[in-house]
Design an enzyme around this catalytic site. Sequence first.
Site, PDB file in Angstrom:
ATOM      1  CE  LYS A  78     -34.583   4.089  -4.507  1.00  0.00           C
ATOM      2  NZ  LYS A  78     -32.747   4.168  -4.750  1.00  0.00           N
ATOM      3  CB  SER A 153     -31.979   6.253  -1.778  1.00  0.00           C
ATOM      4  OG  SER A 153     -31.980   5.488  -3.310  1.00  0.00           O
ATOM      5  CB  SER A 177     -29.188   4.480  -3.393  1.00  0.00           C
ATOM      6  OG  SER A 177     -29.389   5.579  -2.439  1.00  0.00           O
TER       7      SER A 177
HETATM    8  N1  GLN Z   1     -27.960   9.137   0.180  1.00  0.00           N
HETATM    9  C1  GLN Z   1     -27.118   9.502  -1.476  1.00  0.00           C
HETATM   10  C2  GLN Z   1     -27.572  11.102  -1.021  1.00  0.00           C
HETATM   11  O1  GLN Z   1     -28.881  11.398  -0.231  1.00  0.00           O
HETATM   12  C3  GLN Z   1     -27.200   7.980  -1.912  1.00  0.00           C
HETATM   13  C4  GLN Z   1     -28.585   8.586  -2.891  1.00  0.00           C
HETATM   14  C5  GLN Z   1     -28.491   7.728  -3.731  1.00  0.00           C
HETATM   15  O2  GLN Z   1     -27.518   6.620  -3.728  1.00  0.00           O
HETATM   16  N2  GLN Z   1     -29.378   7.729  -4.907  1.00  0.00           N
HETATM   17  O3  GLN Z   1     -27.576  11.580  -2.352  1.00  0.00           O
END
Ligand code: GLN
Length: 486
Positions: A78, A153, A177
């Site tokens: 990532k 994400s 994420s």
């Molecule tokens: N969907 C969550 C957010 O937008 C989680 C994001 C993550 O785990 N980086 O904060």
Amino acid sequence: MDYFSLTLCEAQKLLESEDITSVQLTESVLSRIDVVEDRVKSFITLDKEGALDQAEEADQQRRKGKAGMLSGLPISVKDVLCTSNMRTTCGSKILENFIPPYDATVIEKLKTEGAVIVGKVAMDEFAMGSTNENCAFNVPENPWKKGFVAGGSSGGSAACVAADESLASLGSDTGGSIRQPASLCGVVGMKPTYGRVSRYGLVAFASSLDQVGPLTKDVADCALMLNVISGYDRCDSTSINSPVPDYTSSLRDGLGGIKVGVPVEYFDKGLDPEVELVVRSGIDMLRDAGADILEVSLPHTEYCVAVYYLIAPAEASSNLARYDGVRYGYRELDTDSLIDMYRRTRSHGFGEEVKRRILIGTYALSAGYYDAYYKKASQVRTLIKDDFARAFDRCDLVVSPVTPTPSWRIGEKADDPLALYLSDILTISANLAGIPGLSVPAGFSGGGLPIGMQMQAAHFNEEVLLRAAWNLEQRAGVKGKKPDLG
Ligand code: GLN
């Protein structure tokens, strides 16, 4: 044979027996990328030449009898993890051309174990999002259905692994994420216990919640990756100095004597009936494998979203203050003064969602509001943590859906941030409590979209999660199923 479709463990065997070389394996993965990348769009930076060089090196080392745990295996990363030889964009225009001066500790570990890093994959900007639509460069599509989100994400990681564009990937999880895109794309994804894996060189979103973890084709690969990335790091004072077990060794133990808790609050209204069906039949499979099933309660679940969306933006607003156009990445040149330069750099460098979070976080931390919002949220966070502690007095793991629905169409919820925040309800509590959680493929919707099952355990109990997930994987009949990408 299509080498790109192998798991890490399968490819490792073929490399060990000298049936294939890493160069052959890497070439196979790169040609797969050539064929499917236009459709999947998972990479931000692809390093074909570097990958082949690393493969060559791995083959040479192996001939000398020096093969690491991931020797010669093509892996993607990532774009939130610092790589000294490749740009690290975080999916943001503000870091579009940023080449970090050092490798993240987990990257160093991959390299030490001989992994072939093929490139950096897409993500929501600064890891804020659930669909990857917040990426400044490309939006990966779900390999199982064209035009559908891969999740976020770490959507690039999940799509990439599901599409066989790399054998495994590293992601990061602040509120789901890793687990959410893993569930939507039908791969295994684990968020380890906070402190199990070093965060050094992981670009910070919300430092008290962030963890690095693997996304893989199966549970055994997840255990292997966890073996490599876990452990104390003197560069991360929140990493824990305790021995790392061999996570691969207890996978095959049965589930006799294991108590599985089913939290009533996680099967509430808003849960798609198809998701519920798949997860409930997964629970039956765990029972068949020898586990005892019992009902548990996590009574503060309804506050998770509110608490997370105060704490995470508060930490983000502080962490993202460093992108001022002076030290990192993008800078607006045509400006009247220093303040004007800051203002324009940040206004143009950050996307809408990142700005929304900075505003929310700054507000929540400001004088006069701190006690009402940030402090209150931190207190409720403790209650959420206590809920889990009480549940784990009675059971070894809790199981639930990962997301309330399977994947949805790109664009469908893009203008509705609240709907997206609410869809995180089942994953964010693990980050608030600091406990490990994983998503393992459990079935499909009628429309052919993958559905994962979430498993969460007490701090540092990754072994029991992996064992339960492995047992489910044997029974669910999903392993080895591939999307049709031509
Ligand atoms: N969907 C969550 C957010 O937008 C989680 C994001 C993550 O785990 N980086 O904060």
